[in-house]
Design an enzyme around this catalytic site. Structure first.
Site, PDB file in Angstrom:
ATOM      1  N   SER A  50       0.833  -1.206   0.000  1.00  0.00           N
ATOM      2  CA  SER A  50       0.000   0.000   0.000  1.00  0.00           C
ATOM      3  C   SER A  50       0.867   1.256   0.000  1.00  0.00           C
ATOM      4  O   SER A  50       2.066   1.191   0.253  1.00  0.00           O
ATOM      5  CB  SER A  50      -0.863   0.040   1.264  1.00  0.00           C
ATOM      6  OG  SER A  50      -1.620  -1.130   1.385  1.00  0.00           O
TER       7      SER A  50
HETATM    8  N1  SAH Z   1       2.392  -5.705   4.832  1.00  0.00           N
HETATM    9  C1  SAH Z   1       2.840  -5.604   3.446  1.00  0.00           C
HETATM   10  C2  SAH Z   1       1.665  -5.689   2.526  1.00  0.00           C
HETATM   11  C3  SAH Z   1       1.599  -6.957   1.785  1.00  0.00           C
HETATM   12  S1  SAH Z   1       0.175  -7.165   0.761  1.00  0.00           S
HETATM   13  C4  SAH Z   1       3.642  -4.343   3.239  1.00  0.00           C
HETATM   14  O1  SAH Z   1       4.041  -3.722   4.202  1.00  0.00           O
HETATM   15  O2  SAH Z   1       3.894  -4.003   2.098  1.00  0.00           O
HETATM   16  C5  SAH Z   1      -0.681  -8.404   1.664  1.00  0.00           C
HETATM   17  C6  SAH Z   1       0.016  -9.726   1.768  1.00  0.00           C
HETATM   18  O3  SAH Z   1      -0.861 -10.618   2.476  1.00  0.00           O
HETATM   19  C7  SAH Z   1       0.333 -10.412   0.450  1.00  0.00           C
HETATM   20  O4  SAH Z   1       1.704 -10.610   0.343  1.00  0.00           O
HETATM   21  C8  SAH Z   1      -0.430 -11.738   0.527  1.00  0.00           C
HETATM   22  O5  SAH Z   1       0.273 -12.820  -0.050  1.00  0.00           O
HETATM   23  C9  SAH Z   1      -0.580 -11.910   2.024  1.00  0.00           C
HETATM   24  N2  SAH Z   1      -1.681 -12.809   2.451  1.00  0.00           N
HETATM   25  C10 SAH Z   1      -2.925 -12.933   1.943  1.00  0.00           C
HETATM   26  N3  SAH Z   1      -3.623 -13.853   2.633  1.00  0.00           N
HETATM   27  C11 SAH Z   1      -2.785 -14.314   3.612  1.00  0.00           C
HETATM   28  C12 SAH Z   1      -2.925 -15.278   4.642  1.00  0.00           C
HETATM   29  N4  SAH Z   1      -4.049 -15.964   4.824  1.00  0.00           N
HETATM   30  N5  SAH Z   1      -1.870 -15.509   5.442  1.00  0.00           N
HETATM   31  C13 SAH Z   1      -0.701 -14.840   5.266  1.00  0.00           C
HETATM   32  N6  SAH Z   1      -0.518 -13.909   4.321  1.00  0.00           N
HETATM   33  C14 SAH Z   1      -1.537 -13.652   3.495  1.00  0.00           C
END
Ligand code: SAH
Length: 200
Positions: A50
């Site tokens: 984001s």
């Molecule tokens: N926190 C990150 C944002 C990553 S986007 C940052 O700082 O940029 C959200 C992430 O959640 C993705 O990489 C996706 O693979 C992960 N995700 C989705 N469902 C998930 C789940 N059930 N368990 C763990 N990760 C998950």
């Protein structure tokens, strides 16, 4: 940092963390030139990080003072985890894509984040091995906060999560109260990637 201020973040510790964590270290190498823009960026595996002002807003809502154990669900490449590492005592972050988790470990190590541990797995089950958590932040959207997360929080702990349909969601802050989550505040409308529940 200016973008985080414009988004309404006033907590000096959070602003300092945003200043000191280099976002360019947590995006794919070919996008480093865009890391200074307050915009979402693709991080691989069809996922996005984001805009940093939104991440700062969500992290600020956890009201961390440096003593906490925190769980992040959805590591991506680890930018938010790195901010959390500056603001809490111990951070556990869980990612379902092994390739992202491996890359995040490298990014976090290169940035010197020693109190952040990356786990591979399905965060819809929380991370019982290291519970209870003082605060949980979810970086992917679901219709509701998974029950496991509620069970793994301390009494009075905060959860910040994008909640809603697959199209648009609201970031909502909840407080763990008597074994349940009580909605505290609807923060901002957002569009997050989905929280994917892996088959058991
Ligand atoms: N926190 C990150 C944002 C990553 S986007 C940052 O700082 O940029 C959200 C992430 O959640 C993705 O990489 C996706 O693979 C992960 N995700 C989705 N469902 C998930 C789940 N059930 N368990 C763990 N990760 C998950």
């Amino acid at each position: 940092m200016a973008a985080a201020r414009r988004a309404g973040v006033t907590d000096a510790r959070v602003l300092e963390a945003v200043r000191s964590v280099p976002r360019e270290s947590f995006v794919p190498p070919d996008l480093r030139g865009q890391a200074a823009d307050d915009r979402p960026l693709r991080i691989g595996e069809d996922q996005t990080t984001s805009q940093p002002s939104l991440i700062a807003t969500m992290v600020a809502a956890l009201e961390l003072d440096g003593t906490e154990r925190v769980l992040e669900i959805g590591t991506g490449l680890g930018y938010e985890a790195a901010l959390l590492g500056q603001l809490a005592a111990e951070v556990h972050t869980i990612e379902r894509h092994r390739s992202l988790a491996d890359a995040a470990r490298r990014c976090l190590a290169d940035a010197g984040c020693e109190n952040v541990t990356v786990h591979v797995g399905d965060g819809t089950r929380g991370l019982p091995e290291h519970a209870p958590y003082d605060a949980v932040v979810i970086a992917a959207a679901a219709g509701r906060v998974p029950a496991a997360v509620t069970e793994q929080l301390v009494e009075g702990g905060w959860v910040v999560a994008p909640v809603g349909s697959s199209g648009t969601q609201q970031v909502v802050r909840y407080r763990a109260t008597g074994g349940e989550l009580v909605e505290d505040r609807r923060m901002v409308p957002v569009r997050f990637v989905p929280l994917v529940e892996d088959p058991r």
